[in-house]
Design an enzyme around this catalytic site. Structure first.
Site, PDB file in Angstrom:
ATOM      1  N   ASP A 195      -3.172   4.571  -1.576  1.00  0.00           N
ATOM      2  CA  ASP A 195      -3.945   3.430  -1.068  1.00  0.00           C
ATOM      3  C   ASP A 195      -4.401   3.694   0.365  1.00  0.00           C
ATOM      4  OD1 ASP A 195      -3.678   1.770  -3.377  1.00  0.00           O
ATOM      5  OD2 ASP A 195      -1.680   1.164  -2.716  1.00  0.00           O
ATOM      6  N   ALA A 219       0.831  -1.200   0.000  1.00  0.00           N
ATOM      7  CA  ALA A 219       0.000   0.000   0.000  1.00  0.00           C
ATOM      8  C   ALA A 219       0.869   1.254   0.000  1.00  0.00           C
ATOM      9  CB  ALA A 219      -0.911  -0.004   1.216  1.00  0.00           C
ATOM     10  N   ASP A 220       0.569   2.151  -0.927  1.00  0.00           N
ATOM     11  CA  ASP A 220       1.272   3.441  -0.955  1.00  0.00           C
ATOM     12  C   ASP A 220       0.380   4.492  -0.293  1.00  0.00           C
ATOM     13  OD1 ASP A 220      -0.678   4.134  -2.834  1.00  0.00           O
ATOM     14  OD2 ASP A 220       0.678   3.941  -4.539  1.00  0.00           O
ATOM     15  N   SER A 221       0.810   5.743  -0.319  1.00  0.00           N
ATOM     16  CA  SER A 221       0.063   6.792   0.375  1.00  0.00           C
ATOM     17  C   SER A 221      -1.339   6.979  -0.209  1.00  0.00           C
ATOM     18  CB  SER A 221       0.833   8.108   0.364  1.00  0.00           C
ATOM     19  OG  SER A 221       1.109   8.509  -0.958  1.00  0.00           O
TER      20      SER A 221
END
Length: 76
Positions: free
Chosen positions: A36, A32-34
């Site tokens: 997400d 998960a990135d920012s």
């Protein structure tokens, strides 16, 4: 507060199987990135009719952190 509902929201947002998630699962481990995380938090806010404080949201690293935060907000 239904913890399985939190797991279901996260699984849906990240397109992963809910059975692979535990409270110890870190969002980073799920890739998960920012963006997400923003989408997860938005979905959780809508699901539980509450809001995450920006400073507190940045501290949430695991599914358990999110569950604990939601419980604390709903109890107060």
């Amino acid at each position: 507060m239904d913890e399985s509902l939190v797991m279901n929201v996260i699984a849906e947002q990240l397109n992963v199987g809910v059975e692979t998630l535990t409270q110890e699962t870190a969002f980073a481990d799920l890739g998960a990135d920012s963006l997400d995380l923003f989408q997860i938090i938005s979905a959780l806010e809508e699901t539980f009719d509450m809001e995450f404080e920006n400073d507190e949201a940045e501290k949430i690293k695991t599914i358990g952190d999110a569950i604990t935060y939601i419980k604390n907000v709903l109890e107060n």
